[in-house]
Scaffold this active site. Structure first.
Site, short mmCIF file in Angstrom:
data_model
loop_
_atom_site.label_atom_id
_atom_site.label_comp_id
_atom_site.label_asym_id
_atom_site.label_seq_id
_atom_site.Cartn_x
_atom_site.Cartn_y
_atom_site.Cartn_z
N ARG A 118 0.81 -1.22 0.00
CA ARG A 118 0.00 0.00 0.00
C ARG A 118 0.85 1.27 0.00
NH1 ARG A 118 -3.30 -1.50 5.22
NH2 ARG A 118 -1.12 -1.92 5.68
N HIS A 171 9.94 -23.35 4.26
CA HIS A 171 11.34 -23.13 3.87
C HIS A 171 12.27 -24.23 4.36
CE1 HIS A 171 11.34 -21.07 7.76
NE2 HIS A 171 12.61 -21.36 7.81
N HIS A 180 6.85 -27.50 9.89
CA HIS A 180 8.27 -27.83 9.67
C HIS A 180 8.65 -29.23 10.17
CE1 HIS A 180 8.45 -23.71 8.57
NE2 HIS A 180 8.49 -23.23 9.81
P1 NAP Z 1 5.13 -7.42 7.46
O1 NAP Z 1 6.54 -7.05 7.78
O2 NAP Z 1 4.03 -6.97 8.36
O3 NAP Z 1 4.84 -6.91 5.98
C1 NAP Z 1 3.58 -6.95 5.40
C2 NAP Z 1 3.66 -6.42 4.00
O4 NAP Z 1 2.36 -6.47 3.42
C3 NAP Z 1 4.13 -4.98 3.90
O5 NAP Z 1 4.84 -4.81 2.70
C4 NAP Z 1 2.80 -4.23 3.83
O6 NAP Z 1 3.02 -2.95 3.26
C5 NAP Z 1 2.00 -5.16 2.96
N1 NAP Z 1 0.54 -5.04 3.16
C6 NAP Z 1 -0.15 -5.02 4.31
N2 NAP Z 1 -1.47 -4.87 4.07
C7 NAP Z 1 -1.61 -4.78 2.74
C8 NAP Z 1 -2.72 -4.59 1.87
N3 NAP Z 1 -3.97 -4.46 2.34
N4 NAP Z 1 -2.51 -4.56 0.54
C9 NAP Z 1 -1.25 -4.69 0.03
N5 NAP Z 1 -0.15 -4.87 0.81
C10 NAP Z 1 -0.34 -4.91 2.14
O7 NAP Z 1 4.96 -9.01 7.33
P2 NAP Z 1 6.10 -10.10 7.01
O8 NAP Z 1 6.78 -10.45 8.28
O9 NAP Z 1 6.90 -9.67 5.85
O10 NAP Z 1 5.20 -11.37 6.64
C11 NAP Z 1 4.55 -11.52 5.39
C12 NAP Z 1 3.92 -12.91 5.34
O11 NAP Z 1 4.94 -13.87 5.44
C13 NAP Z 1 2.96 -13.21 6.49
O12 NAP Z 1 1.95 -14.07 6.03
C14 NAP Z 1 3.83 -13.95 7.49
O13 NAP Z 1 3.08 -14.81 8.29
C15 NAP Z 1 4.71 -14.73 6.55
N6 NAP Z 1 6.01 -15.10 7.12
C16 NAP Z 1 6.91 -14.15 7.54
C17 NAP Z 1 8.12 -14.55 8.04
C18 NAP Z 1 9.16 -13.55 8.47
O14 NAP Z 1 10.26 -13.96 8.81
N7 NAP Z 1 8.87 -12.26 8.47
C19 NAP Z 1 8.45 -15.90 8.14
C20 NAP Z 1 7.54 -16.85 7.69
C21 NAP Z 1 6.33 -16.44 7.19
P3 NAP Z 1 1.98 -1.76 3.44
O15 NAP Z 1 1.66 -1.67 4.89
O16 NAP Z 1 2.68 -0.57 2.86
O17 NAP Z 1 0.78 -2.14 2.63
#
Ligand code: NAP
Length: 489
Positions: free
Chosen positions: A51, A178, A240
């Site tokens: 966003r 992963h 996992h």
């Molecule tokens: P995050 O840091 O909260 O990032 C979320 C991303 O989604 C941001 O780029 C955000 O940007 C975007 N976003 C949020 N609402 C949105 C919307 N309505 N439309 C479009 N974009 C939107 O989350 P994350 O840690 O990267 O995790 C992402 C996914 O991967 C999740 O499902 C999480 O469970 C999974 N995951 C993460 C990790 C990890 O290590 N981080 C590991 C395993 C799995 P804006 O707010 O600018 O929209």
């Protein structure tokens, strides 16, 4: 030996959530490393979508910062980084809104491989899938990559599968775990199925038990509120550890083909027995005695929930009811704030039927140890005669099968799990991704276990940070005349 780089077709990869934590730490640095390896064709595009308002230049500088933070300087010369950044674009879109989507439709081509990485909260998967179709962005061969958590129980996993199935065929969906992308995990399949040595021993007649350990030193601080709704069983075991167990326990697939491999894994999940209460130990880490600066918070402080009964540690004894494994327990354990960050699968073989050397002190079973982190590799411990004139005394030596050494490299060329998995998506190879029915079967086994401890009102046992978990977990094996392997880096 220099590792071979298999070329991929030109692609457009859209990373929804391209500014999030996962994209910054893993996906984008992983793509850069594949660029260095010559695997990003010149005409390919990598599109960040979220966003936040940003243009291409803003996104490129964001990614340059991420590379600076998460990759060693030696891999980042200015010219190469610049060439990689030229592949990047950014489109502001809201998964729930209408703006930005026509711009994305103009950017994403239909005559190259299309991949859409949903690196956002699962609640947005349906909105993204629907818009990718309504705006005519995703073609019939488009690939969708989704992250964990895939549901929090069978019902929610089914609902997610149904949502994705409205717009995409199962052959287009890549559910990431992963752990399956790790070099060692794939090597486990090679060692099992490309050698005659292990298969005859790979059963309950010769394997005493299997231990699967995924130990972390970090706590849940920073994401305590999220973790508290999940716990170690949902966060680690259902996905996992279950996947690792399947790769150890499965029958040889008839071919190294995505569905043949996944069919065999599914059969293992179906054969898992319900786990009785006495075979489960749940734990929660305590805080350090010293409070204030330098003191460490307890789990309930990290979770900001004094009444929390969520486990930050779990150990369990799992039985597989089939001919191969009946009678060989699989002990699983995983937890936070443990003494070391170490993941290992240990296949502990049975003792020889009769020791001709008498009750030798120092005698040990043969163990095949498969380390996932740190220092990925495998060792097989064997007994030999202690060198020297001291008579027939036995000693244990490890036969080291570490890949880095075997390949004559320092290991830095081994791709990170995310890199490998993203390239598999581009190649259209689903072998290392979970199929929808596998995920549902895993939840179908997990749900009653969780329902059981919730109905009993069980409280997790306390354990000290830096320890190997609650005392009761030691008893789980002692009771069976066995012991856990040491958790060490
Ligand atoms: P995050 O840091 O909260 O990032 C979320 C991303 O989604 C941001 O780029 C955000 O940007 C975007 N976003 C949020 N609402 C949105 C919307 N309505 N439309 C479009 N974009 C939107 O989350 P994350 O840690 O990267 O995790 C992402 C996914 O991967 C999740 O499902 C999480 O469970 C999974 N995951 C993460 C990790 C990890 O290590 N981080 C590991 C395993 C799995 P804006 O707010 O600018 O929209």
């Amino acid at each position: 030996m220099v590792s071979r780089v298999i070329p991929v077709d030109p692609f457009d990869l859209v990373v929804f959530g391209g500014t999030g934590d996962l994209a910054r730490r893993k996906i984008l640095p992983g793509l850069y490393r594949r660029y260095l390896a010559g695997q990003i064709p010149e005409t390919s595009r990598i599109v960040g979508a979220a966003r936040g308002e940003m243009d291409d230049a803003g996104f490129r500088s964001f990614v340059a910062d991420a590379l600076g933070e998460f990759l060693p300087g030696s891999t980042r010369d200015g010219e190469t980084v610049g060439k990689f950044l030229a592949h990047l674009h950014y489109v502001p879109v809201d998964a729930k809104g209408e703006g930005g989507w026509p711009d994305l439709a103009r950017l994403v081509r239909h005559d190259v491989v299309q991949a859409f990485y949903f690196s956002v909260a699962p609640a947005l998967f349906g909105d993204l899938a629907e818009r990718l179709h309504r705006f005519g962005i995703a073609g019939p061969e488009a690939r969708i990559v989704v992250e964990k958590p895939f549901g929090r129980d069978l019902e929610s996993a089914r609902a997610l599968n149904a949502t994705l199935a409205e717009h995409f065929h199962e052959s287009q969906i890549y559910r990431i775990d992963h752990y399956l992308g790790k070099e060692t995990v794939q090597n486990l399949m090679a060692v099992r199925f490309a050698n005659i040595l292990f298969e005859p021993l790979w059963n309950a007649r010769h394997v005493d038990h299997v231990q699967i350990t995924v130990a972390e030193t970090v706590g849940v601080g920073g994401r305590g509120a999220y973790y508290d709704k999940s716990g170690a069983m949902r966060d680690m075991v259902q996905n996992h550890l279950m996947q690792l167990l399947c790769l150890i326990a499965m029958e040889p697939p008839y071919r190294f083909d995505p569905d043949a491999v996944r069919d065999e894994k599914l059969k293992v999940i179906h054969a898992l027995q319900p786990v009785p209460a006495e075979d489960i130990v749940r734990g929660q880490y305590r805080g350090s005695a010293r409070k204030g600066p330098g003191g460490e918070p307890s789990y309930v402080e990290d979770a900001e929930n004094p009444a929390s009964r969520t486990e930050s540690y779990i150990a369990m004894k799992v039985q597989i009811a089939n001919w191969r494994w009946k009678g060989t327990p699989f002990y699983l354990r995983t937890g936070k704030k443990l003494r070391a960050r170490a993941s290992e699968i240990a296949i502990v073989f049975k003792e020889v039927p009769h020791s001709i050397f008498g009750d030798e002190e120092g005698w040990r079973e043969n163990v095949l140890s498969i380390r996932l982190q740190p220092n990925e590799g495998m060792t097989l411990s064997v007994m030999i005669k202690e060198p020297g004139p001291g008579g027939m005394r036995l000693t244990e030596v490890p036969l080291d099968m570490s890949f880095a050494e075997a390949l004559g490299e320092d290991g830095s060329d081994i791709p990170d799990a995310y890199e490998r998995l993203i390239m598999d998506v581009i190649r259209g190879n689903q072998t290392l991704f979970m199929r929808g029915d596998e995920v549902e079967a895993a939840w179908a086994w997990t749900d009653p276990i969780i329902a059981g401890w919730e109905a009993r009102g069980d409280r997790p046992k306390g354990y000290d940070p830096g320890s190997s978990g609650p005392e009761d977990a030691l008893m789980l094996l002692h009771r069976d005349g066995r012991r856990w392997r040491e958790i060490r880096e």
